[in-house]
Scaffold this active site. Structure first.
Site, PDB file in Angstrom:
ATOM      1  N   ARG A  62       0.752  -1.490  -0.230  1.00 16.24           N
ATOM      2  CA  ARG A  62      -0.232   0.002   0.333  1.00 16.24           C
ATOM      3  C   ARG A  62       0.586   0.994   0.137  1.00 16.24           C
ATOM      4  NH1 ARG A  62      -5.641  -2.250   1.495  1.00 16.24           N
ATOM      5  NH2 ARG A  62      -4.878  -4.418   2.621  1.00 16.24           N
ATOM      6  N   HIS A 113       3.928  -9.844   0.754  1.00 12.80           N
ATOM      7  CA  HIS A 113       2.557  -8.887   1.939  1.00 12.80           C
ATOM      8  C   HIS A 113       3.673  -8.496   2.777  1.00 12.80           C
ATOM      9  CE1 HIS A 113       0.942  -7.763   6.110  1.00 12.80           C
ATOM     10  NE2 HIS A 113       0.254  -7.223   4.819  1.00 12.80           N
ATOM     11  N   TYR A 147       0.775   4.471  12.440  1.00  8.97           N
ATOM     12  CA  TYR A 147       0.541   3.305  11.954  1.00  8.97           C
ATOM     13  C   TYR A 147       1.758   2.852  13.126  1.00  8.97           C
ATOM     14  CZ  TYR A 147      -3.270   1.952   8.684  1.00  8.97           C
ATOM     15  OH  TYR A 147      -3.966   1.430   8.257  1.00  8.97           O
ATOM     16  N   ARG A 198      -4.094  -6.810  18.302  1.00 10.00           N
ATOM     17  CA  ARG A 198      -5.249  -5.202  18.123  1.00 10.00           C
ATOM     18  C   ARG A 198      -6.403  -5.970  18.101  1.00 10.00           C
ATOM     19  NH1 ARG A 198      -3.747  -3.950  13.882  1.00 10.00           N
ATOM     20  NH2 ARG A 198      -5.596  -3.668  12.145  1.00 10.00           N
TER      21      ARG A 198
END
Length: 695
Positions: free
Chosen positions: A372, A432, A465, A565
């Site tokens: 991303r 990823h 983040y 989380r």
């Protein structure tokens, strides 16, 4: 393992979104942040329906046929529970929003609507509509259309009922898409001194309905918001004559036609129009038809106008102390490993590393993965400059990064035009891992350096983040990154390159096996009555095999400290455990995104940071990487940060079997808010004193 020993993945996720709602409800959180958390909750829920609810419905349609799905035992029961939980959370959401509106008014910030405008504001709204809105809307008279027009998944619509006072029978229905993406959702109005009056774009349109439809002669208008959420799965067809890119493009077009999985509407909507829309959308009462308030698409509220009184000085990212006085990041990395803890440390150091490589005449090659990217990506800018300077630049651009597919297709075109070699993925495996290797001539030899990160190479999200990024020139780490790129550049030849990775833990081959082996070692140690501990920090933990292994560890007496989380499927307090699993979730200003693994290993701790969550999709269907942390100083720093988080008694919640989301409270002990403490801990290493506030 019986599913009775697990929390249902989707119900656990809804419990996480309830924690986000808790932050919106917390009066100690600044008002701007409370509104932002409502936006996050809303955006999360939209994605949940697009992906998870859609998947559960597909499971029901499959009727037990597995396909490539990880099937739930009873998807319909889970869907029923989702419906009930979502409605309860919607009620809580509405209650919190009403409270926030009162707090806004106390700060003299007023969210007004079309019925409450003074003459000056009315004139402003009329002019604003003419200048900025009119050209961006196309009202559709839907009754005369043979089928309902295509409704965009992320848009909101005004459903308008037009009537004439002279006749109860003379009415028509119309739809207007709200052009939030083009115009913005919030319009600041002329306001008295010291006040801020804001109107939503849909209310600007409501005010102007008599002008929009003036030529029809209607004199009464009812207009209410609704939105449709659709199945976001991309089906990749098996047509061998089309390229992978064409398949993605076709999948994106088909996604737009996805089946509706949720219909949200203003509960005051005209009953006839509501029934008409439900019928034309082919919805049934089981299709998550959810009544709500006047406002929808609260995700836009993440960008609520900054009209608030100035808060105390905010925390800002700072340069890592090892890099502060260095002329070049590269020179430091060639001497020692540096761990960036984002967003406390500045992501600018990663950009600097890539810029230096782009300009360095001795650098020959840059290879990097991208999942991303930021809208105006400085990472991409540095890579383009490298290609222009004659470097070999290889970018593994994952086209199937969910909801970023279109962006990544555009980046592919930009990069290829500049001579960058773009890799677009591996069949049946998403890439990823967050990896970079840079090759540089030094005399007669080639030296290599780069990084492994837990987060995306995105300077926008790197400010909110919480991630770790290891900058390193470790030869064995670089050798493994090269092996991964060899596989990515020619995946059809052999997967042996991945199997040959000795230092990194790599999915889908070795990570699961290596994790099980390290857990087994702790189990074996615990059985001899010696110290055995495991620390795990993840976004999500739902993999049944690894959960079963953790249960085995808890039964043997291994001390398990877990920070997760969102999704957390283990049940932590079972009779067979020698001690309950200590599990918490931290929701605060920054999104906890890092994955960290620490195994006691007989006192010689093994530590890793990773891109992979403990989920089937990550471990079995993705290229992922975990890198060992080998330098003692960084090991201590990482362990200290994990311990600070485990001591949090302000923003941590227990992950218990009741999904209660009770806060961790430690009596009269010092209040420890881990994100503040982590900032102070890292900042003091710069030799400066931080005056940043707790907000």
């Amino acid at each position: 393992m019986s599913k009775k020993n697990l929390q249902a993945r989707d119900i656990s996720w809804l419990s996480f979104n309830a924690r986000v709602l808790q932050e919106a409800n917390d009066p100690t959180v600044p008002l701007k942040q409370r509104i932002r958390f409502l936006g996050i909750h809303s955006n999360n829920l939209d994605e949940f329906f697009r992906v998870r609810v859609a998947t559960l419905r597909r499971m029901i349609e499959l009727g037990g046929k597995k396909g490539n799905m990880h099937l739930e035992d009873n998807p319909q029961a889970i869907l029923d529970q989702i419906q009930m939980t979502v409605l309860q959370q919607q009620n809580e959401f509405n209650r919190i929003w009403e409270d926030i509106l009162k707090q806004l008014n106390k700060e003299k910030v007023y969210l007004t609507n079309e019925q409450n405008l003074n003459k000056e504001q009315q004139e402003f709204v009329k002019n604003f509509f003419d200048e900025s809105v009119r050209a961006n809307i196309i009202p559709l008279l839907i009754e005369s259309l043979p089928q309902l027009p295509y409704l965009r998944d992320k848009s909101i619509y005004l459903g308008v009922v037009m009537r004439k006072t002279a006749s109860a029978y003379d009415q028509k229905y119309s739809l207007i898409e709200i052009p939030s993406k083009v115009v913005g959702r919030f319009v600041q109005l002329p306001s008295p001194p010291g006040e801020h009056h804001i109107i939503l774009l849909e209310d600007v349109i409501r005010f102007n309905l008599p002008y929009i439809f003036s030529y029809f002669g209607y004199d009464h208008f009812d207009a209410h918001i609704f939105k449709v959420t659709k199945d976001a799965e991309i089906d990749i067809d098996n047509d061998v004559s089309t390229s992978f890119v064409q398949k993605i493009e076709k999948g994106l077009k088909n996604r737009r036609k996805g089946k509706p999985v949720r219909f949200l509407y203003d509960k005051e909507m005209d009953a006839g129009l509501l029934e008409y829309l439900i019928r034309r959308l082919n919805l049934s009462r089981r299709d998550n038809i959810i009544p709500g308030g006047r406002i929808h698409n609260f995700r836009h509220f993440m960008d609520f106008p900054d009209v608030f009184k100035a808060q105390k000085k905010e925390r800002v990212p700072f340069t890592h102390p090892d890099l502060q006085k260095a002329q070049r990041v590269t020179e430091v990395i060639l001497q020692k490993d540096v761990m960036l803890h984002l967003p406390y440390h500045s992501f600018g150091s990663v950009i600097d590393l890539l810029r230096e490589a782009a300009m360095d005449p001795d650098v020959t090659t840059i290879k990097i993965t991208a999942y991303r990217l930021a809208p105006a990506s400085r990472v991409i800018n540095a890579l383009i400059n490298a290609a222009r300077n004659g470097k070999e630049v290889v970018v593994m651009l994952e086209l199937r990064a969910r909801f970023d597919e279109e962006n990544n297709l555009e980046w592919k075109e930009v990069l290829e035009e500049e001579g960058v070699k773009v890799l677009i993925g591996v069949a049946n495996l998403k890439v990823h891992a967050k990896l970079c290797v840079i090759k540089k001539k030094q005399g007669t030899r080639i030296i290599q350096y780069g990084f492994v990160s837990t987060g995306n190479l995105n300077e926008k999200t790197a400010r909110v983040y919480a991630d770790h990024c290891l900058l390193t020139s470790n030869r064995s780490v670089m050798a493994d990154i090269n092996r991964i790129f060899k596989y990515l550049e020619n995946p059809k030849t052999t997967i042996q390159h991945l199997r040959n990775c000795n230092t990194l833990l790599v999915c889908p081959n070795a990570m699961r096996k290596r994790l099980i082996a390290m857990i087994d070692r702790e189990i074996k140690t615990a059985k001899t009555k010696k110290t055995a501990k495991i620390y795990i920090k993840l976004n999500s933990l739902s993999d049944e095999l690894l959960i079963n292994k953790l249960y085995e560890a808890a039964t043997a007496g291994v001390e398990l400290n877990i920070i997760v989380r969102s999704i957390f499927c283990p049940k932590t307090d079972q009779r067979r455990f020698k001690q309950p699993i200590h599990a918490v979730s931290i929701i605060d200003e920054y999104l906890e995104h890092a994955r960290v693994l620490i195994f006691h290993n007989g006192g010689k701790e093994k530590m890793y940071i990773s891109s992979a969550d403990w989920m089937v999709r990550n471990l079995d269907h993705r290229i992922e990487a975990a890198v060992p942390i080998l330098q003692p100083a960084i090991q201590k720093e990482l362990k200290d940060i994990i311990n600070i988080q485990l001591a949090d008694n302000v923003k941590a919640r227990w992950l218990d079997d009741e999904l209660s989301n009770n806060y961790v409270i430690s009596g009269d002990e010092k209040k420890i808010r881990s994100q503040i403490e982590t900032y102070q801990y890292l900042y003091q290493k710069t030799g400066k004193h931080s005056e940043a506030s707790s907000h």
